[in-house]
Design a protein around this motif. Structure first.
Motif, short mmCIF file in Angstrom:
data_model
loop_
_atom_site.label_atom_id
_atom_site.label_comp_id
_atom_site.label_asym_id
_atom_site.label_seq_id
_atom_site.Cartn_x
_atom_site.Cartn_y
_atom_site.Cartn_z
N LEU A 171 0.85 -1.19 0.00
CA LEU A 171 0.00 0.00 0.00
C LEU A 171 0.88 1.23 0.00
CD1 LEU A 171 -2.82 1.40 0.39
CD2 LEU A 171 -2.42 1.21 2.85
N SER A 172 0.59 2.16 -0.90
CA SER A 172 1.30 3.45 -0.92
C SER A 172 0.30 4.58 -0.72
CB SER A 172 2.03 3.65 -2.26
OG SER A 172 3.07 2.71 -2.42
N LEU A 173 0.78 5.65 -0.11
CA LEU A 173 -0.06 6.83 0.13
C LEU A 173 0.68 8.06 -0.39
CD1 LEU A 173 -2.74 7.75 1.56
CD2 LEU A 173 -1.27 8.43 3.46
N MET A 174 -0.01 8.84 -1.19
CA MET A 174 0.57 10.01 -1.84
C MET A 174 -0.10 11.28 -1.31
SD MET A 174 0.90 10.51 -5.97
CE MET A 174 1.48 8.84 -6.20
N MET A 175 0.69 12.17 -0.73
CA MET A 175 0.21 13.48 -0.28
C MET A 175 0.76 14.54 -1.21
SD MET A 175 -1.66 13.07 2.52
CE MET A 175 -1.60 14.64 3.37
N LEU A 226 -3.15 4.20 -2.83
CA LEU A 226 -2.82 3.32 -3.95
C LEU A 226 -2.66 1.88 -3.43
CD1 LEU A 226 -0.93 6.19 -4.34
CD2 LEU A 226 -0.84 5.17 -6.59
N PRO A 227 -3.74 1.09 -3.44
CA PRO A 227 -3.65 -0.30 -2.98
C PRO A 227 -2.79 -1.14 -3.92
CG PRO A 227 -5.95 0.47 -3.09
CD PRO A 227 -5.10 1.46 -3.83
N GLU A 228 -2.14 -2.15 -3.36
CA GLU A 228 -1.34 -3.10 -4.15
C GLU A 228 -0.31 -2.39 -5.03
OE1 GLU A 228 -1.71 -6.18 -3.53
OE2 GLU A 228 -3.63 -6.19 -2.48
N ASP A 277 -0.01 6.78 11.17
CA ASP A 277 1.44 6.68 10.98
C ASP A 277 1.81 6.82 9.51
OD1 ASP A 277 1.60 6.20 13.70
OD2 ASP A 277 1.63 4.03 13.47
N LEU A 278 1.00 6.24 8.64
CA LEU A 278 1.24 6.31 7.20
C LEU A 278 1.01 7.74 6.70
CD1 LEU A 278 1.97 4.66 4.69
CD2 LEU A 278 -0.45 4.17 4.39
N VAL A 279 -0.06 8.38 7.19
CA VAL A 279 -0.36 9.76 6.81
C VAL A 279 0.77 10.68 7.26
CG1 VAL A 279 -1.94 11.71 7.12
CG2 VAL A 279 -2.85 9.39 6.83
#
Length: 299
Positions: A171-175, A226-228, A277-279
């Motif tokens: 899992l990816s996270l984009m800010m 962004l899952p997977e 934590d990811l945010v």
């Protein structure tokens, strides 16, 4: 998460829809409308083959409610009727406040309680179904850009985070944050600023998959789940977005308005304890991009 936690959650509300017990068999839309729970207003069409409702991901209608069973109930079509059956759930299925002990025929307006979530069974035509869907969209979308809102994004992120913890998925996270956006508002006015936000939102819609979850996080800030997706793929997409945004040119009465964007990307780590934590990591990387000159990607 206990049931009392869900009961106190500010995102849990009640939606009142007027009962209509007269069935019209010429109508062909059958809906479960969530009237109490975390996704208030969300509707699910019931196909002719029926659906299975429960906490398991392979259910036709997967629930976020931890007090529901993995396979909680089944709704099936029997000639002109829809029949609800409890699948030996731990906490039971309640139809109009009465616990089901045997299959029951659903009537228009019936309320079905699954854990702490309540659905209303609605027999409707296309116009009413579309109206209910529009009401729901108002609760989950940003009014200006049409992207999802922050509340809905955080709820979705919580689900994805727990899934990654459980199944060791990627899992990816984009800010993302527009650079010097205050200067655009101050120089050209807020109407131009709004047009810039809409144009950036359109760029984002063009560069992400259907499975990705794009939201306006607040002001000029955007966030994407962004899952997977491994970090390498997320970084490549972010660079393409950065370049596409820098190519935006808006004409304001002969004045050319341009904008750039800074992006921070964080990847799920099993050591993380909560979605925050990811945010926080993605936000930290976003501000690193700002500090390193803006119009750049940090991961």
């Amino acid at each position: 998460m206990g049931n009392d936690k869900l009961d106190r959650d500010s995102s849990t509300q009640v939606l009142n829809i007027q009962d209509n017990t007269e069935l019209d068999f010429r109508k062909d839309r059958y809906i479960l409308l969530e009237i109490y729970g975390r996704n208030i207003g969300k509707r699910r069409d019931i196909e002719k083959d029926g659906i299975v409702v429960g906490r398991a991901e392979d259910c036709d209608l997967p629930l976020e409610d931890p007090s529901s069973s993995r396979r909680h109930l089944r709704i099936t079509r029997q000639q002109k009727d829809f029949v609800v059956t409890d699948l030996k759930s731990t906490n039971g299925t309640y139809l109009n406040d009465v616990r089901l002990t045997e299959p029951a025929v659903l009537k228009n307006g019936d309320r079905i309680k699954v854990g702490t979530t309540i659905f209303k069974f609605i027999w409707s035509d296309d116009m009413e179904a579309d109206y209910l869907d529009q009401l729901y969209q108002y609760t989950i979308r940003d009014g200006l850009t049409g992207l999802y809102n922050k509340k809905n994004l955080l709820e979705t992120l919580d689900n994805e985070f727990q899934r990654c913890k459980r199944y060791s998925r990627q899992l990816s996270l984009m800010m993302m944050d527009l650079d010097h956006f205050k200067n655009i508002n101050d120089t050209y006015g807020h109407l131009v600023g709004d047009r810039v936000l809409v144009m950036v939102a359109e760029v984002l819609k063009n560069y992400f998959r259907t499975a990705d979850f794009i939201a306006r996080f607040g002001g000029e800030e955007f966030c994407v789940i962004l899952p997977e997706t491994p970090m390498s793929s997320a970084h490549l997409t972010a660079e393409r977005i950065r370049m596409a945004v820098s190519n935006i040119k808006l004409d304001d009465n002969g004045r050319e308005v341009t904008v750039t964007i800074s992006i921070g990307i964080a990847a799920f780590d099993p050591a993380m304890e909560k979605p925050d934590d990811l945010v926080a990591l993605a936000d930290k990387l976003l501000y690193k991009a700002k500090e390193n000159g803006r119009n750049r990607v940090e991961s």
